[in-house]
Motif scaffolding. Structure first.
Motif, short mmCIF file in Angstrom:
data_model
loop_
_atom_site.label_atom_id
_atom_site.label_comp_id
_atom_site.label_asym_id
_atom_site.label_seq_id
_atom_site.Cartn_x
_atom_site.Cartn_y
_atom_site.Cartn_z
N PRO A 29 20.26 -91.03 76.73
CA PRO A 29 21.55 -91.64 77.09
C PRO A 29 22.07 -92.52 75.96
O PRO A 29 21.29 -93.18 75.26
CB PRO A 29 21.21 -92.47 78.33
N PRO A 30 23.41 -92.55 75.75
CA PRO A 30 24.00 -93.22 74.57
C PRO A 30 23.56 -94.67 74.39
O PRO A 30 23.43 -95.15 73.27
CB PRO A 30 25.51 -93.14 74.83
N ARG A 31 23.30 -95.37 75.50
CA ARG A 31 23.00 -96.79 75.38
C ARG A 31 21.66 -97.06 74.69
O ARG A 31 21.39 -98.18 74.25
CB ARG A 31 23.00 -97.42 76.78
N TYR A 32 20.80 -96.03 74.61
CA TYR A 32 19.50 -96.21 73.96
C TYR A 32 19.52 -95.77 72.49
O TYR A 32 18.58 -96.03 71.75
CB TYR A 32 18.43 -95.40 74.70
N ILE A 33 20.60 -95.07 72.08
CA ILE A 33 20.63 -94.50 70.73
C ILE A 33 20.96 -95.60 69.71
O ILE A 33 22.00 -96.25 69.80
CB ILE A 33 21.65 -93.35 70.63
N ARG A 34 20.07 -95.80 68.77
CA ARG A 34 20.29 -96.79 67.72
C ARG A 34 20.46 -96.14 66.35
O ARG A 34 20.88 -96.78 65.40
CB ARG A 34 19.11 -97.76 67.65
N TYR A 35 20.07 -94.87 66.23
CA TYR A 35 20.06 -94.22 64.92
C TYR A 35 20.68 -92.84 65.04
O TYR A 35 20.50 -92.14 66.03
CB TYR A 35 18.62 -94.08 64.40
N SER A 36 21.41 -92.44 63.98
CA SER A 36 22.00 -91.10 63.97
C SER A 36 20.93 -90.08 63.59
O SER A 36 19.83 -90.43 63.16
CB SER A 36 23.15 -91.04 62.97
N ASP A 37 21.28 -88.81 63.72
CA ASP A 37 20.33 -87.74 63.39
C ASP A 37 19.86 -87.83 61.94
O ASP A 37 18.76 -87.42 61.61
CB ASP A 37 20.98 -86.36 63.61
N SER A 38 20.73 -88.36 61.07
CA SER A 38 20.40 -88.35 59.63
C SER A 38 19.50 -89.53 59.21
O SER A 38 18.97 -89.55 58.12
CB SER A 38 21.68 -88.37 58.80
N ASP A 39 19.38 -90.55 60.07
CA ASP A 39 18.55 -91.72 59.71
C ASP A 39 17.07 -91.36 59.82
O ASP A 39 16.64 -90.81 60.81
CB ASP A 39 18.81 -92.89 60.68
N ASP A 40 16.33 -91.72 58.77
CA ASP A 40 14.88 -91.50 58.84
C ASP A 40 14.23 -92.85 59.11
O ASP A 40 13.82 -93.54 58.20
CB ASP A 40 14.37 -90.90 57.52
N ILE A 41 14.17 -93.24 60.39
CA ILE A 41 13.63 -94.59 60.65
C ILE A 41 12.12 -94.58 60.79
O ILE A 41 11.46 -95.55 60.51
CB ILE A 41 14.26 -95.25 61.90
N ILE A 42 11.58 -93.47 61.27
CA ILE A 42 10.13 -93.45 61.46
C ILE A 42 9.53 -92.97 60.14
O ILE A 42 9.09 -91.84 60.00
CB ILE A 42 9.73 -92.53 62.64
N SER A 43 9.55 -93.86 59.16
CA SER A 43 9.11 -93.45 57.83
C SER A 43 7.60 -93.22 57.83
O SER A 43 6.86 -93.93 58.47
CB SER A 43 9.46 -94.54 56.81
N THR A 44 7.19 -92.21 57.14
CA THR A 44 5.76 -91.93 57.08
C THR A 44 5.08 -92.98 56.23
O THR A 44 5.66 -93.49 55.27
CB THR A 44 5.49 -90.54 56.46
N VAL A 45 3.88 -93.30 56.59
CA VAL A 45 3.16 -94.37 55.92
C VAL A 45 2.33 -93.77 54.80
O VAL A 45 1.63 -92.78 54.98
CB VAL A 45 2.26 -95.12 56.92
N SER A 46 2.41 -94.39 53.64
CA SER A 46 1.65 -93.93 52.48
C SER A 46 0.16 -93.99 52.79
O SER A 46 -0.30 -94.81 53.56
CB SER A 46 1.98 -94.85 51.30
N SER A 47 -0.60 -93.11 52.16
CA SER A 47 -2.06 -93.13 52.37
C SER A 47 -2.73 -94.18 51.48
O SER A 47 -3.95 -94.30 51.47
CB SER A 47 -2.65 -91.75 52.07
N ASP A 48 -1.91 -94.92 50.73
CA ASP A 48 -2.43 -96.02 49.91
C ASP A 48 -3.24 -96.97 50.80
O ASP A 48 -2.72 -97.50 51.78
CB ASP A 48 -1.21 -96.74 49.30
N PRO A 49 -4.53 -97.19 50.47
CA PRO A 49 -5.37 -98.01 51.35
C PRO A 49 -4.88 -99.45 51.47
O PRO A 49 -5.22 -100.15 52.43
CB PRO A 49 -6.75 -97.97 50.69
N SER A 50 -4.05 -99.91 50.55
CA SER A 50 -3.53 -101.29 50.67
C SER A 50 -2.53 -101.38 51.81
O SER A 50 -2.14 -102.45 52.21
CB SER A 50 -2.89 -101.73 49.35
N LEU A 51 -2.07 -100.22 52.32
CA LEU A 51 -1.14 -100.24 53.44
C LEU A 51 -1.85 -99.89 54.75
O LEU A 51 -1.35 -99.12 55.55
CB LEU A 51 0.04 -99.30 53.18
N ARG A 52 -3.03 -100.45 54.91
CA ARG A 52 -3.70 -100.41 56.22
C ARG A 52 -3.84 -101.84 56.69
O ARG A 52 -4.25 -102.71 55.93
CB ARG A 52 -5.07 -99.75 56.11
N VAL A 53 -3.47 -102.07 57.93
CA VAL A 53 -3.56 -103.43 58.48
C VAL A 53 -5.01 -103.91 58.34
O VAL A 53 -5.94 -103.18 58.68
CB VAL A 53 -3.11 -103.42 59.95
N PRO A 54 -5.24 -105.12 57.82
CA PRO A 54 -6.61 -105.59 57.59
C PRO A 54 -7.43 -105.63 58.88
O PRO A 54 -6.90 -105.83 59.97
CB PRO A 54 -6.41 -107.02 57.04
#
Length: 355
Positions: A29-54
């Protein structure tokens, strides 16, 4: 009490997201839509080990032989991330599992039954959604039940579900376990800063504890919504128990959203604004959000932990000096919460606390 305060301390009634999900919609439903089809909001996380939560091991913090090394890890986790996962925190697997089962049981109830514990006008507690202040506001893709747990006199027991039958006693036990874990974790956070002062951790013994249980139903267009909008917490610390075996919680680190991969038996701990003030900005409350899944429901149980009302909220004396002036004001607990509920909605809360 002015209108802003009323707005922030209550929430308008909105449709149940679980009920929407049961309709097997193709589109959100429109009230929940925050991003258009073209937005890549769920960006993939790099496999760089420094980007793992400690990951912090409390067993190593209590062991004299490994304490110094683990305190250094804890200091860097709080300073560089503001969030870490903790193992051996003292809350039993049984307590975690029991609480998960009760929350699952509650959200599995038919909507008409859950409504018995719905939020009332002018109140955030109960079953519903938080901080919905206008009919035009975009909505998060989640349902929640929010309950005050400590001090005991804060409890509104008429909003504590009686169904499932063991919900109340399980939540009571879980709250006690979370309070004990909080006192220990805050003690080690102050040690990681080099503070000998036990007053900060002890102030959490008489503290305020609020528990928010979230249900994120499957979503037909997960990339166009958020489960919870990006925010930082106004707590001392926040403890999150993730009931899922797939990631849904993300923290902002160096401009990138990083998934928190659930670890069996671990609790996610993040710094809130109160600890940010008390550490004079050495540790900062991190921005985080929840994302949702196309096929799977996710539950999380979040405990917001605050020091007792007699504790002053101010930079610790040992952390300020000639070359290191206080960044934040000295406040009573009452002044802090008044600031939070009376601020302008478009103003950064932490910025309003600056000297």
């Amino acid at each position: 009490m002015d209108s802003i305060t009323k707005n922030l301390e209550s929430s308008l009634q909105v449709p149940s997201v679980q009920e929407l999900a049961l309709q097997r919609l193709d589109k959100v439903p429109p009230r929940y839509i925050r991003y258009s089809d073209s937005d890549d909001i769920i960006s993939t996380v790099s496999s760089d080990p420094s980007l793992r939560v400690p990951l912090i091991d409390m067993a190593m913090l209590v062991n004299a032989a490994t304490q110094d090394e683990e305190l250094q890890k804890l200091h860097l986790a709080c300073k560089d991330w503001g969030v870490f996962q903790v193992l051996n925190h003292g809350v039993s697997d049984t307590s975690l599992k029991n609480m998960q089962n009760q929350v699952q049981g509650f959200f599995d109830l038919p909507f008409e039954k859950k409504k018995q514990w719905a939020q009332r006008p002018g109140n955030l507690e109960g079953y519903g959604q938080a901080f919905v202040t206008s009919e035009e506001q975009k909505l998060d893709w989640n349902d929640m039940i929010f309950l005050k747990s400590f001090p005991i006199q804060n409890r509104k027991l008429d909003l504590w579900p009686k169904n499932p039958p063991r919900f109340r006693e399980t939540l009571e036990r879980y709250s006690e376990d979370m309070r004990e874990a909080t006192i220990s974790i805050v003690k080690f956070i102050t040690m990681a800063l080099g503070l000998q002062d036990t007053q900060i951790s002890e102030s959490f013994r008489e503290g305020l504890y609020d528990i928010r249980m979230n249900c994120y139903p499957p979503c037909p267009e997960p990339e166009r919504v958020v489960g919870i909008v990006p925010h930082a917490d106004n707590s001392g610390i926040t403890l999150l128990f993730d009931c899922a075996d797939f990631p849904g919680l993300q923290f902002l680190k160096d401009g990138k959203w990083v998934n928190v991969e659930p670890i069996d038996g671990a609790i996610v701990v993040n710094i809130g604004h109160i600890i940010e003030v008390m550490t004079n900005g050495i540790y900062k409350a991190p921005e985080h959000r929840a994302v949702v899944n196309k096929w799977k429901e996710r539950l999380s149980i979040v405990t917001f932990c605050y020091p007792g009302s007699s504790a002053d909220i101010r930079p610790a004396k040992e952390l300020i000096g000639e070359g290191n002036p206080p960044i934040y004001k000295n406040m009573t607990s009452g002044e802090y919460f008044s600031n939070f509920f009376n601020r302008k909605l478009d103003e950064s809360f932490i910025d309003s606390l600056r000297v």
